[in-house]
Design a protein around this motif. Structure first.
Motif, PDB file in Angstrom:
ATOM      1  N   ARG A 192       1.081  -1.102  -0.310  1.00  0.00           N
ATOM      2  CA  ARG A 192       0.159  -0.474   0.261  1.00  0.00           C
ATOM      3  C   ARG A 192       0.450   0.953   0.256  1.00  0.00           C
ATOM      4  O   ARG A 192       0.265   2.283   0.231  1.00  0.00           O
ATOM      5  N   GLY A 193       1.978   1.137  -0.198  1.00  0.00           N
ATOM      6  CA  GLY A 193       2.690   2.010  -0.340  1.00  0.00           C
ATOM      7  C   GLY A 193       3.416   2.941   1.120  1.00  0.00           C
ATOM      8  O   GLY A 193       4.446   3.513   0.373  1.00  0.00           O
ATOM      9  N   GLN A 194       3.768   2.267   1.688  1.00  0.00           N
ATOM     10  CA  GLN A 194       4.427   2.358   3.220  1.00  0.00           C
ATOM     11  C   GLN A 194       5.867   1.582   2.938  1.00  0.00           C
ATOM     12  O   GLN A 194       6.709   0.825   2.189  1.00  0.00           O
ATOM     13  N   ASP A 195       6.760   2.565   3.670  1.00  0.00           N
ATOM     14  CA  ASP A 195       8.675   2.425   3.356  1.00  0.00           C
ATOM     15  C   ASP A 195       9.043   0.770   3.782  1.00  0.00           C
ATOM     16  O   ASP A 195       8.435   0.293   4.670  1.00  0.00           O
ATOM     17  N   GLU A 196       9.611  -0.164   3.841  1.00  0.00           N
ATOM     18  CA  GLU A 196      10.324  -1.382   3.819  1.00  0.00           C
ATOM     19  C   GLU A 196      10.872  -1.695   5.094  1.00  0.00           C
ATOM     20  O   GLU A 196      11.446  -0.279   4.845  1.00  0.00           O
ATOM     21  N   GLN A 197      10.699  -2.389   5.626  1.00  0.00           N
ATOM     22  CA  GLN A 197      11.035  -2.622   6.599  1.00  0.00           C
ATOM     23  C   GLN A 197      12.267  -3.520   6.719  1.00  0.00           C
ATOM     24  O   GLN A 197      12.187  -4.579   6.571  1.00  0.00           O
ATOM     25  N   VAL A 198      13.648  -3.110   7.339  1.00  0.00           N
ATOM     26  CA  VAL A 198      14.772  -3.683   6.695  1.00  0.00           C
ATOM     27  C   VAL A 198      15.645  -4.063   7.974  1.00  0.00           C
ATOM     28  O   VAL A 198      15.939  -3.213   8.666  1.00  0.00           O
ATOM     29  N   ASN A 199      15.510  -5.419   8.268  1.00  0.00           N
ATOM     30  CA  ASN A 199      16.080  -6.098  10.155  1.00  0.00           C
ATOM     31  C   ASN A 199      17.758  -6.465   9.371  1.00  0.00           C
ATOM     32  O   ASN A 199      18.232  -6.740   8.925  1.00  0.00           O
TER      33      ASN A 199
END
Length: 311
Positions: free
Chosen positions: A174-181
């Motif tokens: 839906r366009g939110q930022d990716e979560q990179v761990n």
């Protein structure tokens, strides 16, 4: 492009290219046929680290052709989005590398083997079961990443992690930022401040987060929303039926959180290979086998004869 004895190549994969470095032995003659070893990097690593700079280099010095490649979505290889650790693609990458190798006049297609390190070892086991062009497999401190995802990597709450991954993937769609761990602290000092004492976590931080092993593409971070496949995957599924090729498993005797010691014994017990060997190196840790000269030399002292005998 060729630099000294290393050639940088691009290999066609599904809808992108894999980046690979070919390490040629001294006196290489393209008119001859060579045993070729595919060297597969650990989870979160790249071809310029232990798989290439250490093991592929050493194999070439001992007369093999060795090829180290970056996994899809990682390093210099293609694939979007980035930083995906998908077991299906990781296993299939081996087949694309072999597709390339069998077109080269200097490759003996009946003498292609794999040497794989850490998480790459688990992916190589999975690939070897169905990729019959792999004629012998050696693993170095090989780890079953799927098991890690069921355990420590999801804080022993795989169902909760799957729910969180699903919610994050919907948010990203839906366009939110990716979560990179990032799986590791940013420095050994940060690891100490966090109270980390497990040998694998401490030494992983020392390797990946200092000049000892740090490379621009050696990312220990992953796209959280795309890790669900690993939670439901096991590297050794059907090994008791399908893993029949000669197998050499090398591991240190100092176990840590990444589980390679336990995984080594399980793989040895489950593999259908009639010709299999488990090598437990005394006084050696997981990350000693990445680049410590004595540990690497001891591993190669068993792996090189293994490949010469079976390829």
């Amino acid at each position: 492009m060729t630099t000294d004895n290393i050639e940088h190549v691009r290999i066609k994969a599904l809808a992108w290219d894999l980046a690979a470095d070919i390490y040629y032995p001294p006196g290489f003659d393209a008119g001859q046929k060579y045993t070729t070893i595919i060297s597969a990097h650990p989870t979160g690593s790249c071809k310029e680290q232990t798989s290439g700079n250490i093991y592929a280099t050493a194999l070439a010095e001992r007369g093999f052709v060795a090829i180290a490649f970056d996994a899809s979505f990682q390093g210099d290889s293609g694939g979007e989005p980035r930083l995906i650790e998908d077991p299906g693609f990781r296993a299939e990458d081996f087949s694309y590398v072999i597709d390339y190798l069998v077109t080269q006049p200097w490759v003996d297609e009946n003498r292609v083997g794999v040497l794989a390190i850490c998480g790459g070892g688990g992916y190589a086991v999975s690939a070897t079961m169905t990729e019959r062009r792999i004629k012998a497999l050696g693993t170095v401190t090989g780890a079953n990443v799927g098991r890690r995802m069921l355990e420590g990597f999801t804080e022993y709450d795989p169902l909760g992690a799957l729910e969180a991954m699903a919610a994050q993937r919907t948010a990203e769609a839906r366009g939110q930022d990716e979560q990179v761990n990032d799986l590791l602290p940013p420095s050994p000092e940060a690891a100490e401040q966090a109270g980390l004492t497990d040998v694998d976590l401490v030494e992983a931080t020392e390797y990946y987060k200092t000049d000892r092993g740090r490379k621009p593409n050696g990312r220990t971070s992953f796209l959280f929303s795309r890790q669900a496949r690993l939670v439901g995957w096991d590297a050794y599924t059907r090994a008791e039926i399908l893993l029949t090729q000669p197998l050499c498993i090398v591991v240190g005797d100092k176990p840590g959180a990444f589980g390679a010691y336990r995984d080594a014994f399980e793989l040895y017990q489950r593999a259908a290979s009639e010709d299999k060997e488990l090598v437990v190196l005394e006084g050696v840790t997981h990350y000693d086998l990445y680049d410590k000269p004595e540990a690497v030399s001891r591993a190669l002292d068993r792996l090189v004869p293994f490949f010469k005998d079976h390829l």
